[in-house]
Design a protein around this motif. Structure first.
Motif, PDB file in Angstrom:
ATOM      1  N   VAL A 171      26.789  59.296  86.742  1.00 17.87           N
ATOM      2  CA  VAL A 171      26.557  59.858  88.074  1.00 17.87           C
ATOM      3  C   VAL A 171      27.822  59.807  88.919  1.00 17.87           C
ATOM      4  O   VAL A 171      28.153  60.776  89.621  1.00 17.87           O
ATOM      5  CB  VAL A 171      25.417  59.108  88.801  1.00 17.87           C
ATOM      6  CG1 VAL A 171      25.175  59.689  90.188  1.00 17.87           C
ATOM      7  CG2 VAL A 171      24.139  59.147  87.972  1.00 17.87           C
ATOM      8  N   SER A 189      21.024  69.343  89.812  1.00 17.21           N
ATOM      9  CA  SER A 189      21.169  67.911  89.567  1.00 17.21           C
ATOM     10  C   SER A 189      22.560  67.579  89.035  1.00 17.21           C
ATOM     11  O   SER A 189      23.192  66.606  89.461  1.00 17.21           O
ATOM     12  CB  SER A 189      20.092  67.458  88.574  1.00 17.21           C
ATOM     13  OG  SER A 189      20.227  66.093  88.267  1.00 17.21           O
ATOM     14  N   CYS A 207      25.789  65.245  90.737  1.00 14.19           N
ATOM     15  CA  CYS A 207      26.566  64.208  90.035  1.00 14.19           C
ATOM     16  C   CYS A 207      28.062  64.481  90.145  1.00 14.19           C
ATOM     17  O   CYS A 207      28.862  63.566  90.357  1.00 14.19           O
ATOM     18  CB  CYS A 207      26.152  64.138  88.566  1.00 14.19           C
ATOM     19  SG  CYS A 207      24.495  63.508  88.279  1.00 14.19           S
ATOM     20  N   SER A 209      30.813  62.168  91.945  1.00  5.94           N
ATOM     21  CA  SER A 209      31.970  61.729  91.156  1.00  5.94           C
ATOM     22  C   SER A 209      33.278  62.143  91.816  1.00  5.94           C
ATOM     23  O   SER A 209      34.279  61.415  91.734  1.00  5.94           O
ATOM     24  CB  SER A 209      31.896  62.310  89.741  1.00  5.94           C
ATOM     25  OG  SER A 209      30.783  61.803  89.040  1.00  5.94           O
ATOM     26  N   PHE A 248      18.144  59.645  88.908  1.00  6.97           N
ATOM     27  CA  PHE A 248      18.753  60.271  87.724  1.00  6.97           C
ATOM     28  C   PHE A 248      18.291  59.638  86.427  1.00  6.97           C
ATOM     29  O   PHE A 248      18.228  60.292  85.397  1.00  6.97           O
ATOM     30  CB  PHE A 248      20.280  60.209  87.851  1.00  6.97           C
ATOM     31  CG  PHE A 248      20.825  61.198  88.840  1.00  6.97           C
ATOM     32  CD1 PHE A 248      20.937  62.537  88.504  1.00  6.97           C
ATOM     33  CD2 PHE A 248      21.198  60.791  90.109  1.00  6.97           C
ATOM     34  CE1 PHE A 248      21.441  63.454  89.419  1.00  6.97           C
ATOM     35  CE2 PHE A 248      21.692  61.702  91.027  1.00  6.97           C
ATOM     36  CZ  PHE A 248      21.820  63.042  90.679  1.00  6.97           C
TER      37      PHE A 248
END
Length: 211
Positions: A22, A107, A111, A115, A206
């Protein structure tokens, strides 16, 4: 990966383990982020723009000029688009600009957004975001100690009321519960601040999707 946790007073409060899937993606895909931001902005666009077509213009339909010999085309209505005051040809209509985007892609883009903040040292983890009183001055001093000016703060399921009241008077500061975490708001602010409870909820979110 291990990440340092701080308090509102800019003091160390231990460390927390962040999920690499993630928060630790090495190659952040800008194309995914662009697609999701475009999807979000399109969904919030009102789409109420409208112009009148020639059928909606209240002008005479009587033929003007002679059929022949005038040296011009044989127009039958002043509401045609080529005349001043006529209808607009192919003008905008009331419609929805929203379009579909798969949940998997949305989704994945979130992430990548998380990041990108972690990789650029623009992520701060707070022990909690709680104030005993809704004092904007006190919160401004805390932000100055943490080096925050343009920031998105994500708390747990519920945002502390005093914290939210104090933060809403500060420019370029957004406070959201973890349910409101989205790609556009993450990218539009220079720094992302997550509380420990927010990190736990993100991990749960997640991990449930992977299961």
């Amino acid at each position: 990966m291990k990440f340092e946790v701080k308090t509102l007073a800019a003091k160390n409060a231990g460390a927390i383990e962040l999920d690499d899937a993630v928060f630790g993606i090495d190659e952040v895909r800008a194309d995914l982020l662009q697609r999701v931001v475009k999807w979000q902005l399109a969904a919030r666009q009102q789409g109420t723009h409208k112009t009148k077509g020639r059928s909606e213009i209240a002008r005479t339909k009587k033929r003007f000029g002679k059929q022949k010999g005038g040296g011009t085309a044989r127009h039958g209505a002043r509401s045609a688009p080529q005349f001043v005051g006529g209808g607009k040809a192919h003008g905008p209509r009331v419609r929805s600009h929203a379009h579909d985007l798969t949940k998997k892609l949305r989704s994945l883009a979130l992430c990548h957004a998380l990041s990108s903040k972690a990789g650029s040292q623009s992520l701060i983890i707070l022990d909690d975001a709680v104030l005993s009183a809704p004092k904007t001055k006190e919160l401004r001093l805390s932000f100055a100690g943490l080096g925050l000016s343009n920031v998105l703060i994500i708390d747990g399921e519920a945002v502390n009321e005093n914290f939210a009241l104090a933060a809403r008077n500060l420019p370029c500061v957004d406070v959201l519960p973890v349910q409101g975490l989205n790609v556009y708001d993450v990218l539009r602010r220079d720094t992302l601040v997550l509380t420990k409870s927010a990190v736990e909820k993100i991990h749960e979110r997640f991990s449930a999707k992977e299961a």
